[in-house]
Write an enzyme that holds these catalytic residues in place. Structure first.
Site, PDB file in Angstrom:
ATOM      1  N   GLU A 244       0.893  -1.176   0.000  1.00 25.11           N
ATOM      2  CA  GLU A 244       0.000   0.000   0.000  1.00 25.11           C
ATOM      3  C   GLU A 244       0.919   1.210   0.000  1.00 25.11           C
ATOM      4  O   GLU A 244       1.533   1.527   1.025  1.00 25.11           O
ATOM      5  CB  GLU A 244      -0.881  -0.008   1.259  1.00 25.11           C
ATOM      6  CG  GLU A 244      -1.802  -1.215   1.368  1.00 25.11           C
ATOM      7  CD  GLU A 244      -2.969  -1.159   0.405  1.00 25.11           C
ATOM      8  OE1 GLU A 244      -3.307  -0.068  -0.068  1.00 25.11           O
ATOM      9  OE2 GLU A 244      -3.530  -2.222   0.108  1.00 25.11           O
ATOM     10  N   CYS A 278      -2.137   9.427   2.171  1.00 26.14           N
ATOM     11  CA  CYS A 278      -1.765   8.847   0.879  1.00 26.14           C
ATOM     12  C   CYS A 278      -2.799   9.121  -0.204  1.00 26.14           C
ATOM     13  O   CYS A 278      -2.473   9.298  -1.367  1.00 26.14           O
ATOM     14  CB  CYS A 278      -1.574   7.343   1.043  1.00 26.14           C
ATOM     15  SG  CYS A 278      -3.010   6.532   1.772  1.00 26.14           S
TER      16      CYS A 278
HETATM   17  P1  NAD Z   1       8.267   4.871   4.750  1.00 25.69           P
HETATM   18  O1  NAD Z   1       8.277   4.111   3.480  1.00 25.69           O
HETATM   19  O2  NAD Z   1       9.396   5.772   5.027  1.00 25.69           O
HETATM   20  O3  NAD Z   1       8.196   3.861   6.004  1.00 25.69           O
HETATM   21  C1  NAD Z   1       7.158   2.910   6.125  1.00 25.69           C
HETATM   22  C2  NAD Z   1       7.639   1.797   7.050  1.00 25.69           C
HETATM   23  O4  NAD Z   1       8.727   1.121   6.416  1.00 25.69           O
HETATM   24  C3  NAD Z   1       8.155   2.275   8.403  1.00 25.69           C
HETATM   25  O5  NAD Z   1       7.783   1.347   9.409  1.00 25.69           O
HETATM   26  C4  NAD Z   1       9.654   2.246   8.211  1.00 25.69           C
HETATM   27  O6  NAD Z   1      10.369   2.088   9.424  1.00 25.69           O
HETATM   28  C5  NAD Z   1       9.804   1.014   7.338  1.00 25.69           C
HETATM   29  N1  NAD Z   1      11.066   0.955   6.564  1.00 25.69           N
HETATM   30  C6  NAD Z   1      11.906   1.950   6.231  1.00 25.69           C
HETATM   31  N2  NAD Z   1      12.938   1.455   5.531  1.00 25.69           N
HETATM   32  C7  NAD Z   1      12.725   0.125   5.396  1.00 25.69           C
HETATM   33  C8  NAD Z   1      13.430  -0.936   4.752  1.00 25.69           C
HETATM   34  N3  NAD Z   1      14.575  -0.727   4.103  1.00 25.69           N
HETATM   35  N4  NAD Z   1      12.893  -2.174   4.810  1.00 25.69           N
HETATM   36  C9  NAD Z   1      11.733  -2.404   5.451  1.00 25.69           C
HETATM   37  N5  NAD Z   1      11.033  -1.440   6.075  1.00 25.69           N
HETATM   38  C10 NAD Z   1      11.522  -0.191   6.046  1.00 25.69           C
HETATM   39  O7  NAD Z   1       6.872   5.648   4.789  1.00 25.69           O
HETATM   40  P2  NAD Z   1       6.349   6.675   5.880  1.00 25.69           P
HETATM   41  O8  NAD Z   1       7.101   7.948   5.728  1.00 25.69           O
HETATM   42  O9  NAD Z   1       6.307   6.021   7.209  1.00 25.69           O
HETATM   43  O10 NAD Z   1       4.831   6.874   5.420  1.00 25.69           O
HETATM   44  C11 NAD Z   1       4.432   7.756   4.426  1.00 25.69           C
HETATM   45  C12 NAD Z   1       4.212   7.041   3.118  1.00 25.69           C
HETATM   46  O11 NAD Z   1       3.260   6.001   3.297  1.00 25.69           O
HETATM   47  C13 NAD Z   1       3.620   7.943   2.056  1.00 25.69           C
HETATM   48  O12 NAD Z   1       4.264   7.710   0.829  1.00 25.69           O
HETATM   49  C14 NAD Z   1       2.161   7.517   1.976  1.00 25.69           C
HETATM   50  O13 NAD Z   1       1.547   7.748   0.729  1.00 25.69           O
HETATM   51  C15 NAD Z   1       2.271   6.056   2.265  1.00 25.69           C
HETATM   52  N6  NAD Z   1       0.995   5.510   2.763  1.00 25.69           N
HETATM   53  C16 NAD Z   1       0.275   4.710   1.929  1.00 25.69           C
HETATM   54  C17 NAD Z   1      -0.955   4.226   2.345  1.00 25.69           C
HETATM   55  C18 NAD Z   1      -1.793   3.330   1.472  1.00 25.69           C
HETATM   56  O14 NAD Z   1      -2.701   2.697   1.997  1.00 25.69           O
HETATM   57  N7  NAD Z   1      -1.529   3.245   0.195  1.00 25.69           N
HETATM   58  C19 NAD Z   1      -1.431   4.555   3.620  1.00 25.69           C
HETATM   59  C20 NAD Z   1      -0.656   5.363   4.449  1.00 25.69           C
HETATM   60  C21 NAD Z   1       0.574   5.832   4.001  1.00 25.69           C
END
Ligand code: NAD
Length: 467
Positions: A244, A278
Site C-alpha cells: 500500500e 496517501c
Molecule cells: P516509509 O516508506 O518511510 O516507512 C514505512 C515503514 O517502512 C516504516 O515502518 C519504516 O520504518 C519502514 N522501513 C523503512 N525502511 C525500510 C526498509 N529498508 N525495509 C523495510 N522497512 C523499512 O513511509 P512513511 O514515511 O512512514 O509513510 C508515508 C508514506 O506512506 C507515504 O508515501 C504515503 O503515501 C504512504 N501511505 C500509503 C498508504 C496506502 O494505503 N496506500 C497509507 C498510508 C501511508
C-alpha cells in the site's frame, strides 16, 4: 519517562542489545518516551514464537477468533481518550480529526468487518474439488506513521482472523500507538506468539523480515520508494506480498458539478492530517472556463482550515510530523515557483505549523504535480475537454484514489476511465470496508472488506473423486 519494550511470545522484553529510540513529539520537540530498538536477534525470537504459535492458532475455531477480535476492539474503545492523546502527541494531528477519523472510523470499520465475516466459508465445494482457505502462515506487517492506529489494525486483525501469526514493525516516528495495540492484544487474551511487536529501524530490520525463511508474507504500507525495495527483496524469497504505497490523486470537476461539494471534499483531503494522507486529492482538474470561479471559491474555503495547537478543539490542522516533512514541503514550494506555477494561497512555511498552500497555473508534467509532496499543497490544473481531463488524471505514476464531480451519468463514465483503486463520484463521505489499494506505483493488493481479508489466505484445491 516511559520505556516501552518489545512484545515477543506474550512477554514484554528489552531489545537484545538493550538499545532504545527516542520518540519526539512534533508539538514541542519533547521526548515522549524511549522505545526498544529491535535487533536481528529479536527478529529471530519473534519469528520463532510466531511460527510455533501457528500450529495451534490456525486450528482455533473461527468463532473464538472473532470473540478475541471483539475483546481486542473493546479494549481499544475503553482506552479511546488515552489512545487519541498518544496519537495527537506523537503524530501532531488535530484532536477532532484524530478522534473522528484516526480512531472512530477505523474501529467502526473493524466492527463492521466482524459482521461481514459472519458465515465466512473456509471451505467451498465445487464439482470435483473443495477450495480450502489456509492461513498464509507468519505475516510481517510494516506500517507508516501517518495513520498510526488504522494502518496497523487493518492489517493485523484480518491476518489473525484468517489464522495467521503476526509480527508488527511500526514506524519509529509513531511507535507509542503500536504499544496500545500490543496492550489490547494482551488484554484480549490472544495465545502467546500469535502477535509480536518489534519497534526499531526499518533500514536495519527490513532485510531480516523480507528474507527470513519462516516469514511467509510481507504486508507493507509506506512510501513507494521503500515499498519497491521491500517488495523486490520479499519476492526474491517468494513471499506473498501486499503493498500500500504513495499517491498523487486527481479530483476532476466537470461542468455542472456541485462546486461546494467538490471543493470541500478536495480541500478536506488536502488539509486534514496536514496533507499527510496517501489518498489526498492533491491535483484539482478544472475546466478552463471555470478556473477563475473555482479559484475564488478556493480562496474563501481555505480560510476555514485553522492551523494551531492540535489539542485545541477549534483547530483543524496541527503541526506536520517532523522537520524532514517541513523541509520537504519547503523544497517543493520552491520547486513549484521555479517551474512557473503561481501561488494562489499560502507561502513557504516558517515552522512546523504548515498552513495550506494552493498553486495554480500548474502543468501536469511539473514535479509538484507528479511527486507526492505529503503536505497540505494543492495543485490547480486546467483542462480543455473531458478527454484531456481523463488523460491528465491518468498521467501519473500513481493510481491510488480520485474523485469526479459532475452530472451523475457523465461523472460515472469518467470515473470508469480512471486507472485508480478508489474513486469518489459526487460524494464526500467514506463507507467502511470499501476495498482500498493502488494501480501502478501505488501498490499491489487490497486492504479492507472481504477482498482485504482474502489477501491473508492461501487457496488450496482438494481434488475429490467424481460421483
Ligand atoms: P516509509 O516508506 O518511510 O516507512 C514505512 C515503514 O517502512 C516504516 O515502518 C519504516 O520504518 C519502514 N522501513 C523503512 N525502511 C525500510 C526498509 N529498508 N525495509 C523495510 N522497512 C523499512 O513511509 P512513511 O514515511 O512512514 O509513510 C508515508 C508514506 O506512506 C507515504 O508515501 C504515503 O503515501 C504512504 N501511505 C500509503 C498508504 C496506502 O494505503 N496506500 C497509507 C498510508 C501511508
Amino acid at each position: 519517562m516511559n520505556k516501552e519494550k518489545l512484545y515477543i511470545d506474550g512477554d514484554y522484553v528489552d531489545s537484545a542489545k538493550g538499545r532504545t529510540i527516542a520518540v519526539v513529539s512534533p508539538i514541542n520537540q519533547e521526548i515522549l518516551a524511549q522505545v526498544a530498538d529491535a535487533t536481528k536477534k529479536d527478529v529471530e525470537l519473534a519469528v520463532l514464537a510466531a511460527k510455533n504459535s501457528q500450529r495451534v492458532w490456525k486450528n482455533v475455531p473461527f468463532l473464538e477468533k472473532i470473540q478475541l477480535a471483539s475483546k481486542f476492539l473493546d479494549y481499544l474503545k475503553e482506552h479511546r481518550d488515552e489512545i487519541v492523546k498518544t496519537m495527537v502527541e506523537e503524530l501532531g494531528s488535530a484532536i477532532t480529526f484524530t478522534e473522528s477519523t484516526q480512531f472512530d472510523f477505523y474501529i467502526r470499520e473493524l466492527e463492521d468487518l466482524l459482521e461481514l465475516l459472519d458465515g465466512f466459508e473456509f471451505i467451498e465445494s465445487f464439482r470435483g474439488y473443495d477450495m480450502v482457505k489456509d492461513p498464509v502462515g507468519v505475516v510481517a506487517c510494516i506500517t507508516p506513521w501517518n495513520y498510526p492506529l488504522g494502518q496497523i489494525t487493518k492489517k493485523i486483525l484480518p491476518a489473525l482472523l484468517m489464522g495467521n501469526s503476526v509480527i508488527l514493525k511500526p514506524s519509529t516516528q509513531t511507535p507509542l500507538t503500536a504499544h496500545w495495540v500490543a496492550k489490547a492484544i494482551d488484554a484480549a487474551g490472544y495465545p502467546r506468539g500469535v502477535f509480536n511487536l518489534l519497534t526499531g529501524k526499518g533500514s536495519r530490520l527490513g532485510d531480516c523480515l523480507t528474507t527470513h525463511p519462516d516469514i511467509n508474507m510481507v504486508t507493507f504500507t509506506g512510501s513507494t520508494e521503500v515499498g519497491t525495495k521491500v517488495a523486490a527483496s520479499a519476492m526474491t524469497h517468494m513471499k506473498r506480498v501486499t503493498m500500500e504505497l504513495g499517491g498523487k490523486s486527481a479530483s476532476i470537476i466537470l461542468e455542472g458539478a456541485d462546486l461546494d461539494l467538490a471543493l470541500d471534499k478536495t480541500l478536506d483531503t488536502v488539509c486534514y492530517n496536514s496533507g499527510q494522507t496517501c489518498s489526498a486529492l492533491t491535483r484539482l482538474l478544472v475546466p478552463e472556463k471555470m478556473k477563475h470561479q473555482v479559484e475564488q471559491m478556493l480562496l474563501e474555503k481555505v480560510e476555514n482550515y485553522k492551523v494551531g495547537h492540535p489539542f485545541n478543539r477549534d483547530v483543524q490542522m496541527g503541526p506536520v510530523q517532523s522537520f524532514s516533512q517541513l523541509e520537504k514541503i519547503r523544497n517543493y514550494i520552491a520547486i513549484g515557483l521555479d517551474e512557473g506555477a503561481k501561488l494562489l494561497y499560502g507561502e513557504s512555511p516558517k515552522d512546523m505549523k504548515v498552513k495550506p498552500v494552493i498553486f495554480t497555473n500548474v502543468k501536469n508534467n511539473m514535479k509538484i504535480a507528479q511527486d507526492e509532496i505529503f503536505g497540505p499543497v494543492l495543485c490547480v490544473i486546467s483542462y480543455r475537454d473531458t478527454d484531456e481531463a481523463i488523460s491528465l488524471a491518468n498521467d501519473s505514476e500513481y493510481g491510488l484514489s480520485g474523485a469526479v464531480f459532475g452530472e451523475q451519468e457523465e461523472a460515472t463514465a469518467v470515473a470508469r476511465e480512471l486507472k485508480t483503486g478508489n474513486i469518489f463520484v459526487n460524494t464526500a463521505s467514506k463507507t467502511t470496508n470499501v476495498p482500498f489499494g493502488g494501480f501502478k506505483y501505488s501498490g499491489v493488493g487490497r486492504e479492507n472488506g472481504i477482498e482485504g481479508v482474502l489477501e491473508f489466505v492461501e487457496l488450496k484445491a482438494l481434488i475429490n473423486p467424481l460421483d
